[in-house]
Design a protein around this motif. Structure first.
Motif, PDB file in Angstrom:
ATOM      1  N   ILE A 100      68.405   3.476   9.401  1.00  0.00           N
ATOM      2  CA  ILE A 100      67.330   3.647   9.955  1.00  0.00           C
ATOM      3  C   ILE A 100      66.762   4.927  10.261  1.00  0.00           C
ATOM      4  O   ILE A 100      67.293   5.767  10.728  1.00  0.00           O
ATOM      5  N   GLY A 101      65.221   5.010   9.648  1.00  0.00           N
ATOM      6  CA  GLY A 101      64.834   6.347   9.890  1.00  0.00           C
ATOM      7  C   GLY A 101      64.735   7.316   8.501  1.00  0.00           C
ATOM      8  O   GLY A 101      64.182   8.494   8.957  1.00  0.00           O
ATOM      9  N   ILE A 102      65.835   6.986   7.837  1.00  0.00           N
ATOM     10  CA  ILE A 102      65.709   8.089   6.659  1.00  0.00           C
ATOM     11  C   ILE A 102      64.681   7.542   5.436  1.00  0.00           C
ATOM     12  O   ILE A 102      64.285   6.593   5.300  1.00  0.00           O
ATOM     13  N   ARG A 103      64.593   8.850   4.748  1.00  0.00           N
ATOM     14  CA  ARG A 103      63.769   8.516   3.606  1.00  0.00           C
ATOM     15  C   ARG A 103      64.512   7.914   2.448  1.00  0.00           C
ATOM     16  O   ARG A 103      65.453   8.419   2.112  1.00  0.00           O
ATOM     17  N   VAL A 104      64.019   7.102   1.442  1.00  0.00           N
ATOM     18  CA  VAL A 104      64.637   6.489   0.467  1.00  0.00           C
ATOM     19  C   VAL A 104      63.582   6.548  -0.851  1.00  0.00           C
ATOM     20  O   VAL A 104      62.300   6.163  -0.571  1.00  0.00           O
ATOM     21  N   LEU A 105      64.142   6.716  -1.980  1.00  0.00           N
ATOM     22  CA  LEU A 105      63.093   6.611  -3.285  1.00  0.00           C
ATOM     23  C   LEU A 105      63.423   5.150  -3.672  1.00  0.00           C
ATOM     24  O   LEU A 105      64.612   4.657  -3.759  1.00  0.00           O
ATOM     25  N   VAL A 106      62.316   4.438  -3.842  1.00  0.00           N
ATOM     26  CA  VAL A 106      62.297   2.896  -4.111  1.00  0.00           C
ATOM     27  C   VAL A 106      61.229   2.826  -5.443  1.00  0.00           C
ATOM     28  O   VAL A 106      60.236   3.526  -5.470  1.00  0.00           O
ATOM     29  N   PRO A 107      61.756   1.827  -6.255  1.00  0.00           N
ATOM     30  CA  PRO A 107      60.675   1.346  -7.316  1.00  0.00           C
ATOM     31  C   PRO A 107      59.938   0.471  -6.575  1.00  0.00           C
ATOM     32  O   PRO A 107      60.150  -0.402  -5.786  1.00  0.00           O
ATOM     33  N   GLU A 139      64.452 -14.574  -0.031  1.00  0.00           N
ATOM     34  CA  GLU A 139      64.270 -15.741  -1.158  1.00  0.00           C
ATOM     35  C   GLU A 139      62.940 -15.820  -1.774  1.00  0.00           C
ATOM     36  O   GLU A 139      61.923 -14.975  -1.304  1.00  0.00           O
ATOM     37  N   GLY A 140      63.000 -16.165  -3.227  1.00  0.00           N
ATOM     38  CA  GLY A 140      61.736 -16.389  -3.891  1.00  0.00           C
ATOM     39  C   GLY A 140      61.455 -15.236  -4.684  1.00  0.00           C
ATOM     40  O   GLY A 140      60.459 -15.201  -5.477  1.00  0.00           O
ATOM     41  N   TYR A 141      62.325 -14.017  -4.705  1.00  0.00           N
ATOM     42  CA  TYR A 141      61.927 -12.914  -5.739  1.00  0.00           C
ATOM     43  C   TYR A 141      63.231 -12.210  -5.929  1.00  0.00           C
ATOM     44  O   TYR A 141      64.120 -12.127  -4.916  1.00  0.00           O
ATOM     45  N   GLU A 142      63.360 -11.429  -6.923  1.00  0.00           N
ATOM     46  CA  GLU A 142      64.362 -10.546  -7.266  1.00  0.00           C
ATOM     47  C   GLU A 142      64.373  -9.467  -6.453  1.00  0.00           C
ATOM     48  O   GLU A 142      63.317  -8.759  -6.378  1.00  0.00           O
ATOM     49  N   VAL A 143      65.298  -9.037  -5.785  1.00  0.00           N
ATOM     50  CA  VAL A 143      65.282  -7.764  -4.999  1.00  0.00           C
ATOM     51  C   VAL A 143      65.877  -6.412  -5.861  1.00  0.00           C
ATOM     52  O   VAL A 143      66.761  -6.713  -6.419  1.00  0.00           O
ATOM     53  N   LYS A 144      64.956  -5.436  -5.639  1.00  0.00           N
ATOM     54  CA  LYS A 144      65.138  -4.390  -6.347  1.00  0.00           C
ATOM     55  C   LYS A 144      66.025  -3.335  -5.594  1.00  0.00           C
ATOM     56  O   LYS A 144      66.145  -3.255  -4.187  1.00  0.00           O
ATOM     57  N   ASP A 145      66.821  -2.542  -6.277  1.00  0.00           N
ATOM     58  CA  ASP A 145      67.938  -1.645  -5.536  1.00  0.00           C
ATOM     59  C   ASP A 145      66.885  -0.302  -5.197  1.00  0.00           C
ATOM     60  O   ASP A 145      66.243   0.271  -5.726  1.00  0.00           O
ATOM     61  N   ILE A 146      67.559   0.132  -4.210  1.00  0.00           N
ATOM     62  CA  ILE A 146      67.032   1.637  -3.535  1.00  0.00           C
ATOM     63  C   ILE A 146      67.462   2.367  -4.665  1.00  0.00           C
ATOM     64  O   ILE A 146      68.649   2.297  -5.126  1.00  0.00           O
ATOM     65  N   LEU A 147      66.793   3.502  -5.107  1.00  0.00           N
ATOM     66  CA  LEU A 147      67.112   4.297  -6.150  1.00  0.00           C
ATOM     67  C   LEU A 147      68.250   5.542  -5.830  1.00  0.00           C
ATOM     68  O   LEU A 147      69.056   5.778  -6.285  1.00  0.00           O
ATOM     69  N   GLN A 148      67.568   5.865  -4.383  1.00  0.00           N
ATOM     70  CA  GLN A 148      68.556   7.036  -3.752  1.00  0.00           C
ATOM     71  C   GLN A 148      67.926   7.215  -2.587  1.00  0.00           C
ATOM     72  O   GLN A 148      66.855   7.351  -2.228  1.00  0.00           O
ATOM     73  N   PRO A 149      68.891   7.706  -1.494  1.00  0.00           N
ATOM     74  CA  PRO A 149      68.251   8.087  -0.194  1.00  0.00           C
ATOM     75  C   PRO A 149      68.203   9.741  -0.485  1.00  0.00           C
ATOM     76  O   PRO A 149      68.428  10.536  -1.282  1.00  0.00           O
ATOM     77  N   MET A 150      66.912   9.986   0.490  1.00  0.00           N
ATOM     78  CA  MET A 150      66.431  11.315   0.308  1.00  0.00           C
ATOM     79  C   MET A 150      66.821  12.014   1.303  1.00  0.00           C
ATOM     80  O   MET A 150      66.820  13.696   1.313  1.00  0.00           O
ATOM     81  N   PRO A 192      72.304  -0.136  -2.875  1.00  0.00           N
ATOM     82  CA  PRO A 192      73.490  -0.139  -3.853  1.00  0.00           C
ATOM     83  C   PRO A 192      75.050   0.247  -3.166  1.00  0.00           C
ATOM     84  O   PRO A 192      74.897   0.935  -1.813  1.00  0.00           O
ATOM     85  N   GLN A 193      76.144  -0.047  -3.427  1.00  0.00           N
ATOM     86  CA  GLN A 193      77.523   0.203  -2.707  1.00  0.00           C
ATOM     87  C   GLN A 193      77.567   1.593  -2.389  1.00  0.00           C
ATOM     88  O   GLN A 193      77.943   1.925  -1.347  1.00  0.00           O
ATOM     89  N   GLN A 194      77.293   2.702  -3.425  1.00  0.00           N
ATOM     90  CA  GLN A 194      77.447   4.082  -3.273  1.00  0.00           C
ATOM     91  C   GLN A 194      76.340   4.551  -2.012  1.00  0.00           C
ATOM     92  O   GLN A 194      76.835   5.670  -1.511  1.00  0.00           O
ATOM     93  N   LYS A 209      56.341   2.096 -10.963  1.00  0.00           N
ATOM     94  CA  LYS A 209      55.950   3.248  -9.914  1.00  0.00           C
ATOM     95  C   LYS A 209      57.130   3.554  -9.028  1.00  0.00           C
ATOM     96  O   LYS A 209      57.799   2.666  -8.808  1.00  0.00           O
ATOM     97  N   GLN A 210      57.158   4.942  -8.368  1.00  0.00           N
ATOM     98  CA  GLN A 210      58.304   5.200  -7.439  1.00  0.00           C
ATOM     99  C   GLN A 210      57.698   5.589  -6.281  1.00  0.00           C
ATOM    100  O   GLN A 210      56.903   6.522  -6.346  1.00  0.00           O
ATOM    101  N   TYR A 211      58.054   5.194  -4.995  1.00  0.00           N
ATOM    102  CA  TYR A 211      57.487   5.966  -3.659  1.00  0.00           C
ATOM    103  C   TYR A 211      58.792   6.330  -2.778  1.00  0.00           C
ATOM    104  O   TYR A 211      59.843   5.773  -2.823  1.00  0.00           O
TER     105      TYR A 211
END
Length: 745
Positions: free
Chosen positions: A30-37, A57-68, A21-23, A42-44
């Motif tokens: 590279i190397g940081i942790r991110v919370l993703v769906p 291509e071929g599937y809808e890309v989900k957004d990163i929820l937030q950097p950790m 996401p833009q924000q 589920k979230q990991y």
């Protein structure tokens, strides 16, 4: 960079692409942790492995929820190492992530410092008069009295020390939570929580505490430096008690002087206790300790410190320490490099810390008195450097090894249980002289099995194809494969007989019998059952080192480089359990273990004695142990390994298949074997049932690939994966587990 490839802690190959996401554009690196769906709900917490602007291509890309994180917790070279481990050991990179990071860095809510429950006397009972009152009060409550007197002894109250004691340490003595609870209810004892997980704030370094090297050590030290100029890996082959540790300390100081970091790996957590004290005297707060007995909070703190501007210069740890972030690693020391515990067995990734350390990119020194066949072969053929240290430090002689033929003694009815007359005489003499003895039995528990005297019935685990081990202190039968616990039967379910007898000897039974034979001895036992807590190691080793105990009974834990000054006698109770193991490495491992445990005898001041008990005294490997003739062992094994296509001349990959249905796993294994033979021909052996063919209710089959070292391993791995994918397209195999053990031990 609008997209990020993320590693998730899941047993799935590859990475998963998310949009940034833009924000978060500036923060996602590279190397940081991110919370993703992931999936439906589920979230990991994942790790960013790459960022790019290629729209998947071929599937809808989900957004990163937030950097950790604001800064990376993983360095670029670590991500590269993770990928190498995943490729080489044929493990999903998500499994590498799970093994590498402390739990607190994988969780969405961060980490909470762990606490450990301690026990102490309540305030009214902290004086001698009140203690006598308590002891009198408990005279009729025998279990509580035993628990209370054990508490006093273990905590040091009975000789005026008043040390700390964890509740788990008291439970390790065979007492129950209920018994301890009754003492708390009476108001005699109380529990309190202590946060475990403290970084080492152990004071200033003291390089002046580094001992001067002897001429022999100095020569080896200089040869190592010269060798490491030419080779990335050098093997230091030095007999037991030759002073390898002092050489390591000089090498560590040299790296620190040149502003480089050092990783010092040991195979056993027990060893880090002694080594920590030795290194701490020299390196003070420059030393960090990292292994699984430390709390998760502490491991997270060490990880973060290694990323900070003031990292530890020296890390001492077990195999998982290879995953720590090092900003300027100059040297890795792998002590006791031959030890099999450097290889991760379960779960994935089944990596070998020695191989991973070599891939870290720094210089590597392998040290041992009994090299692994692979390392020694690499040194002899010029792939590694080789430095030999043949003399013991301060001119101490290698121990005298006397072989006792227990088969002959048993025929003449001269054995006292597992003890020969010679062993009992020499142990008694040592104790009377004020010296110490070690008894080595490589089986824990009370007895490996119980058996019905009438019909021969033996209790087996319901989930695994193994007999159950009796643990008499806990009064239970335990499966050492899945951990299942069963009640001890009072009668045979097959014939109804009440005549049930124990078969064989575990360390617990050895301890019982030794107490009967030597009632005056101060005995301690060191095995998996007595060392479940971090402090248990410290207590057992420090008590023995200080002479508070004088007879140590243990499993292979005691064979690994522990240094005790007063040990004059070592007894190897049953060499045959190691020699008769159905494995091509049996003699190699037996030689190593017997040589290492023998090396605990006569370390300072006088020559030690080893009593080696075996029913096969004429085996060549017994003679090689007696004469400490590693060269002869190597020569004899080389011919055998070459002829039958084993390491170090061939590489092995074990392929395992698991399923609840024995028929289905057999069909699948036959099919996979057929597919693999189309590519690899006679290099494929099996499928076959392994020695333990069912574990945790899953039936197992095994295929073995014997591969020439010149084969392209990337191609080998590709064919293996392809054969697996083709087979798993069959819906019958939807729940089939297939996994690989590369370079198995």
């Amino acid at each position: 960079m609008n997209f990020a490839d993320v590693i998730l802690p899941l047993p799935l190959d590859g990475t998963f692409t998310y949009s940034i996401p833009q924000q978060w554009q500036q923060q996602v690196k590279i190397g940081i942790r991110v919370l993703v769906p992931f999936g439906r709900n589920k979230q990991y917490v994942g790790i960013v492995a790459n960022s790019h602007d290629r729209q998947p291509e071929g599937y809808e890309v989900k957004d990163i929820l937030q950097p950790m994180d604001t800064q990376p917790i993983l360095l670029p070279q670590q991500l590269k190492l993770w990928q190498w481990i995943a490729d080489y050991y044929m493990s999903p990179v998500g499994e590498v992530y799970k093994a590498a990071l402390p739990a607190g860095l994988k969780a969405e809510d961060g980490y909470r410092p762990k606490t450990e429950t301690y026990i102490r006397l309540t305030e009214p009972y902290r004086n001698e008069t009140a203690l006598h009152v308590a002891l009198n009060m408990l005279q009729r409550a025998t279990k509580q009295l035993k628990a209370f007197t054990d508490y006093l002894a273990l905590s040091g109250w009975d000789h005026g020390m008043g040390g700390e004691l964890t509740r788990d340490e008291l439970l390790n003595e065979g007492h129950t939570l209920q018994t301890i609870g009754l003492l708390i209810k009476r108001g005699i004892l109380e529990t309190y929580e202590v946060e475990v997980g403290r970084l080492n704030h152990g004071g200033e370094p003291h390089p002046e505490n580094i001992k001067k090297l002897s001429p022999i050590q100095e020569k080896a030290y200089n040869e190592i430096l010269f060798s490491l100029l030419k080779k990335n890996v050098t093997l230091l082959h030095g007999v037991t008690s030759s002073g390898k540790t002092e050489i390591y300390i000089h090498l560590i100081q040299r790296e620190i002087d040149q502003h480089r970091q050092v990783l010092y790996l040991l195979p056993e957590i027990a060893l880090t206790v002694q080594m920590m004290e030795r290194l701490h005297r020299v390196f003070g707060d420059r030393l960090g300790i990292y292994h699984s007995k430390y709390s998760d909070a502490e491991r997270v703190e060490i990880w973060r410190k290694q990323l900070s501007g003031h990292p530890y210069d020296v890390i001492l740890g077990a195999r998982s320490a290879v995953f720590l972030p090092f900003q300027n690693l100059g040297l890795v020391i792998i002590d006791e490099e031959h030890e099999t515990s450097f290889k991760q067995q379960d779960p994935m990734p089944r990596y070998h810390a020695r191989s991973v350390a070599i891939m870290l990119g720094s210089k590597v020194l392998l040290g041992t008195a009994t090299p692994s066949m692979e390392s020694y072969h690499n040194a002899r053929t010029g792939k590694y450097g080789l430095v030999e240290l043949t003399g013991r430090h301060e001119g101490i002689e290698l121990p005298e090894i006397q072989v006792v033929d227990t088969a002959d003694l048993a025929r003449r009815k001269m054995m006292n249980g597992p003890f020969s007359p010679l062993l009992l005489t020499r142990v008694r003499e040592a104790l009377e002289r004020g010296e110490q003895a070690i008894l080595f039995q490589n089986r824990r528990g009370y007895a490996p099995m119980i058996e019905c005297k009438t019909c021969g019935w033996v209790p087996h685990c319901q989930n695994c194809d193994v007999s159950l081990t009796l643990h008499r202190q806990l009064n239970q039968l335990t499966c050492h494969y899945c951990g299942a616990v069963y009640q001890v039967p009072v009668e045979c379910p097959a014939c109804g007989s009440t005549e049930l007898q124990t078969r064989g000897y575990g360390t617990e039974k050895i301890e019982d019998q030794v107490r009967d034979i030597f009632p005056e001895a101060r005995i301690s036992r060191m095995d998996l059952d007595t060392t479940r807590t971090r402090h248990a190691y410290d207590r057992i080793i420090s008590d023995f080192a200080a002479g508070r105990t004088n007879l140590l009974i243990g499993t292979q834990m005691i064979s690994k480089g522990l240094d005790f000054d007063r040990v004059s006698v070592v007894g190897i109770l049953n060499a045959d359990t190691m020699l008769n193991y159905p494995d091509f490495r049996a003699y190699e491992h037996a030689f190593m273990m017997m040589s290492q445990v023998s090396g605990r005898a006569g370390r300072k001041g006088r020559r030690g004695l080893v009593i080696l008990q075996t029913r096969q005294p004429n085996l060549p490997v017994i003679r090689q142990v007696v004469h400490n003739d590693f060269a002869a062992l190597y020569q004899s094994l080389c011919a055998e390994r070459q002829e039958f296509r084993y390491p170090p001349y061939y590489r092995l990959i074990d392929v395992y298949l698991k399923h609840r249905s024995d028929a289905l796993v057999e069909t699948a294994a036959q099919e996979l074997g057929f597919r693999l033979r189309q590519w690899f021909g006679g290099r494929v052996l099996g499928p076959d049932k392994p020695g333990i063919a069912r574990v945790k209710a899953l039936c197992i089959r095994k295929l073995v690939l014997k591969l020439e070292p010149q084969l392209n391993m990337a191609e080998v791995r590709r064919y293996l994966k392809l054969a697996q994918q083709q087979m798993l397209q069959d819906k019958r195999y939807a729940s089939l587990q297939v996994y690989y053990d590369v370079d198995p031990l």
